[in-house]
Design a protein around this motif. Structure first.
Motif, PDB file in Angstrom:
ATOM      1  N   TYR A  96       0.806  -1.224   0.000  1.00 50.35           N
ATOM      2  CA  TYR A  96       0.000   0.000   0.000  1.00 50.35           C
ATOM      3  C   TYR A  96       0.839   1.275   0.000  1.00 50.35           C
ATOM      4  N   MET A  97       2.153   1.180   0.007  1.00 51.18           N
ATOM      5  CA  MET A  97       2.981   2.367   0.099  1.00 51.18           C
ATOM      6  C   MET A  97       2.888   3.288  -1.128  1.00 51.18           C
ATOM      7  N   PRO A  98       2.796   2.772  -2.374  1.00 50.85           N
ATOM      8  CA  PRO A  98       2.622   3.697  -3.500  1.00 50.85           C
ATOM      9  C   PRO A  98       1.336   4.514  -3.403  1.00 50.85           C
ATOM     10  N   LEU A  99       0.237   3.892  -2.957  1.00 47.60           N
ATOM     11  CA  LEU A  99      -1.005   4.643  -2.770  1.00 47.60           C
ATOM     12  C   LEU A  99      -0.824   5.706  -1.694  1.00 47.60           C
ATOM     13  N   ALA A 100      -0.156   5.349  -0.605  1.00 41.58           N
ATOM     14  CA  ALA A 100       0.079   6.307   0.474  1.00 41.58           C
ATOM     15  C   ALA A 100       0.892   7.497  -0.030  1.00 41.58           C
ATOM     16  N   GLY A 101       1.954   7.227  -0.780  1.00 40.07           N
ATOM     17  CA  GLY A 101       2.791   8.303  -1.285  1.00 40.07           C
ATOM     18  C   GLY A 101       2.052   9.219  -2.237  1.00 40.07           C
ATOM     19  N   ALA A 102       1.276   8.638  -3.154  1.00 37.21           N
ATOM     20  CA  ALA A 102       0.544   9.436  -4.139  1.00 37.21           C
ATOM     21  C   ALA A 102      -0.500  10.307  -3.465  1.00 37.21           C
ATOM     22  N   THR A 103      -1.221   9.746  -2.503  1.00 38.11           N
ATOM     23  CA  THR A 103      -2.289  10.492  -1.836  1.00 38.11           C
ATOM     24  C   THR A 103      -1.716  11.595  -0.959  1.00 38.11           C
ATOM     25  N   ALA A 104      -0.620  11.299  -0.263  1.00 38.69           N
ATOM     26  CA  ALA A 104       0.023  12.315   0.567  1.00 38.69           C
ATOM     27  C   ALA A 104       0.564  13.457  -0.290  1.00 38.69           C
ATOM     28  N   LEU A 105       1.171  13.123  -1.432  1.00 37.99           N
ATOM     29  CA  LEU A 105       1.682  14.148  -2.333  1.00 37.99           C
ATOM     30  C   LEU A 105       0.548  15.026  -2.846  1.00 37.99           C
ATOM     31  N   HIS A 106      -0.572  14.408  -3.192  1.00 38.18           N
ATOM     32  CA  HIS A 106      -1.760  15.135  -3.655  1.00 38.18           C
ATOM     33  C   HIS A 106      -2.187  16.161  -2.601  1.00 38.18           C
ATOM     34  N   LEU A 107      -2.313  15.713  -1.349  1.00 34.27           N
ATOM     35  CA  LEU A 107      -2.767  16.600  -0.285  1.00 34.27           C
ATOM     36  C   LEU A 107      -1.737  17.678   0.031  1.00 34.27           C
ATOM     37  N   TRP A 108      -0.454  17.317   0.027  1.00 31.20           N
ATOM     38  CA  TRP A 108       0.576  18.313   0.296  1.00 31.20           C
ATOM     39  C   TRP A 108       0.537  19.445  -0.735  1.00 31.20           C
ATOM     40  N   ARG A 109       0.419  19.091  -2.010  1.00 29.77           N
ATOM     41  CA  ARG A 109       0.375  20.115  -3.061  1.00 29.77           C
ATOM     42  C   ARG A 109      -0.859  20.996  -2.908  1.00 29.77           C
ATOM     43  N   TRP A 110      -1.984  20.377  -2.516  1.00 31.18           N
ATOM     44  CA  TRP A 110      -3.209  21.151  -2.328  1.00 31.18           C
ATOM     45  C   TRP A 110      -3.075  22.103  -1.142  1.00 31.18           C
ATOM     46  N   TYR A 111      -2.564  21.635  -0.017  1.00 32.43           N
ATOM     47  CA  TYR A 111      -2.345  22.509   1.139  1.00 32.43           C
ATOM     48  C   TYR A 111      -1.428  23.671   0.763  1.00 32.43           C
ATOM     49  N   ARG A 112      -0.352  23.368   0.076  1.00 31.34           N
ATOM     50  CA  ARG A 112       0.635  24.396  -0.282  1.00 31.34           C
ATOM     51  C   ARG A 112       0.034  25.456  -1.199  1.00 31.34           C
ATOM     52  N   ALA A 113      -0.851  25.036  -2.120  1.00 30.24           N
ATOM     53  CA  ALA A 113      -1.437  25.964  -3.093  1.00 30.24           C
ATOM     54  C   ALA A 113      -2.562  26.809  -2.513  1.00 30.24           C
ATOM     55  N   ASN A 114      -3.018  26.491  -1.300  1.00 34.82           N
ATOM     56  CA  ASN A 114      -4.183  27.180  -0.744  1.00 34.82           C
ATOM     57  C   ASN A 114      -3.895  27.804   0.617  1.00 34.82           C
ATOM     58  N   VAL A 141     -14.313  28.688   1.823  1.00 35.03           N
ATOM     59  CA  VAL A 141     -13.813  27.346   2.082  1.00 35.03           C
ATOM     60  C   VAL A 141     -13.373  26.692   0.770  1.00 35.03           C
ATOM     61  N   VAL A 142     -12.217  26.039   0.804  1.00 37.08           N
ATOM     62  CA  VAL A 142     -11.702  25.321  -0.361  1.00 37.08           C
ATOM     63  C   VAL A 142     -11.455  23.874   0.035  1.00 37.08           C
ATOM     64  N   TYR A 143     -11.947  22.939  -0.795  1.00 37.48           N
ATOM     65  CA  TYR A 143     -11.763  21.511  -0.559  1.00 37.48           C
ATOM     66  C   TYR A 143     -10.711  20.962  -1.524  1.00 37.48           C
ATOM     67  N   PRO A 144     -10.124  19.797  -1.213  1.00 34.22           N
ATOM     68  CA  PRO A 144      -9.121  19.231  -2.120  1.00 34.22           C
ATOM     69  C   PRO A 144      -9.629  19.114  -3.555  1.00 34.22           C
ATOM     70  N   VAL A 145      -8.795  19.512  -4.492  1.00 33.40           N
ATOM     71  CA  VAL A 145      -9.156  19.503  -5.913  1.00 33.40           C
ATOM     72  C   VAL A 145      -8.750  18.177  -6.537  1.00 33.40           C
ATOM     73  N   ILE A 146      -9.701  17.537  -7.205  1.00 34.95           N
ATOM     74  CA  ILE A 146      -9.442  16.288  -7.929  1.00 34.95           C
ATOM     75  C   ILE A 146      -9.886  16.511  -9.375  1.00 34.95           C
ATOM     76  N   SER A 147      -8.950  16.484 -10.302  1.00 36.97           N
ATOM     77  CA  SER A 147      -9.250  16.781 -11.702  1.00 36.97           C
ATOM     78  C   SER A 147      -9.512  15.494 -12.482  1.00 36.97           C
ATOM     79  N   PRO A 148     -10.677  15.373 -13.142  1.00 29.40           N
ATOM     80  CA  PRO A 148     -10.943  14.176 -13.944  1.00 29.40           C
ATOM     81  C   PRO A 148     -10.148  14.189 -15.245  1.00 29.40           C
ATOM     82  N   ALA A 149      -9.594  13.041 -15.599  1.00 30.54           N
ATOM     83  CA  ALA A 149      -8.842  12.899 -16.848  1.00 30.54           C
ATOM     84  C   ALA A 149      -9.144  11.529 -17.434  1.00 30.54           C
ATOM     85  N   ILE A 150      -9.151  11.453 -18.756  1.00 32.34           N
ATOM     86  CA  ILE A 150      -9.468  10.186 -19.431  1.00 32.34           C
ATOM     87  C   ILE A 150      -8.205   9.517 -19.955  1.00 32.34           C
TER      88      ILE A 150
END
Length: 276
Positions: A96-114, A141-150
């Protein structure tokens, strides 16, 4: 794929648990992750170099292990850890470590940008009741941004379109992919990206599956499609440096693929793609 971690369970509910010594800490610095001998450092390790519990932001849990974000890494922390490209998180040992790393990176970038309000410019702070950033002045209020891509696998019998991105050095082939634009359905995005990137008309668009991909803050949605007409590829040279029709038996093998693109490529290579 990255999110397939059974029998482990990912818990993303917002809460504020007290850190335990064996919980893990995610530390990022630009395009790098700071690791401890190739692994995420423990709370105990961080406490030993001066990190206090107040410096840690709870992210999520997997099974009984909580993951925290260290927002500011002092010199003592940097000296105690090793700087590694964030892409190493995809190759981390442990199911589960790749999922943990990807999700943490996602949240870190969102916190930093807001850190500041996009409406009035005042400082924003972490909300205490939900995963959100709240303006200290206007209360926006701003919530985590998740962009849909195909992602779309375009087929013509036993051939499939494979591409290489213009701005990446990786030797690996990929499928056509792109972000959903305002006012589009997912199927409209699939048709547009196929035409824009390789100049192909497609039909029989069928949903395959989806996955979170925190490395780019996206939710990837996969589709199969068939060629509709002329198979001549016309590349968008701003996006791609190569685009080819490749026979099924020539598709490079993608064992243990974490991402949706190479999972679908492997299904096609093995003849397990949908036939109708």
């Amino acid at each position: 794929m990255l999110q397939e971690i059974s029998p482990h369970v990912f818990h993303n509910q917002f809460q504020n648990p007290a850190p335990k010594d064996m919980d893990l800490v995610m530390v990022f610095d630009g395009k790098n992750a700071l690791l401890d001998a190739g692994e995420y450092p423990t709370v105990g390790k961080m406490r030993a170099v001066g990190v206090t519990d107040e410096m840690l932001v709870y992210l999520f849990s997997i099974d009984e292990t909580a993951f925290f974000l260290l927002w500011d890494a002092a010199d003592a922390v940097r000296d105690a850890l090793e700087k590694t490209d964030v892409n190493a998180c995809q190759r981390m040992a442990g199911k589960y470590m790749p999922l943990a790393g990807a999700t943490a990176l996602h949240l870190w970038r969102w916190y930093r940008a807001n850190q500041f309000c996009g409406c009035c410019g005042a400082p924003a702070c972490r909300d205490i009741k939900e995963r959100a950033m709240r303006c200290t002045a206007c209360n926006a209020v701003v919530y985590p941004v998740i962009s849909p891509a195909i992602v779309v696998a375009i087929r013509n019998g036993d051939k499939i379109v494979l591409t290489k991105y213009a701005d990446r050095e990786t030797p690996r082939y990929a499928l056509i992919a792109g972000f959903v634009e305002i006012g589009e359905t997912l199927e409209d995005t699939v048709r547009r990206e196929a035409m824009e990137e390789v100049g192909l008309r497609i039909k029989n668009i069928r949903y395959h599956g989806n996955q979170p991909w925190g490395f780019s803050s996206t939710q990837m949605i996969g589709f199969w499609a068939d060629l509709d007409g002329d198979e001549t590829i016309t590349l968008d040279r701003n996006e791609l440096k190569e685009g080819v029709w490749m026979q099924r038996e020539d598709v490079p093998e993608s064992p243990n693929a974490h991402d949706l693109t190479h999972t679908m490529m492997e299904l096609f290579r093995r003849g397990l793609d949908p036939k109708d």
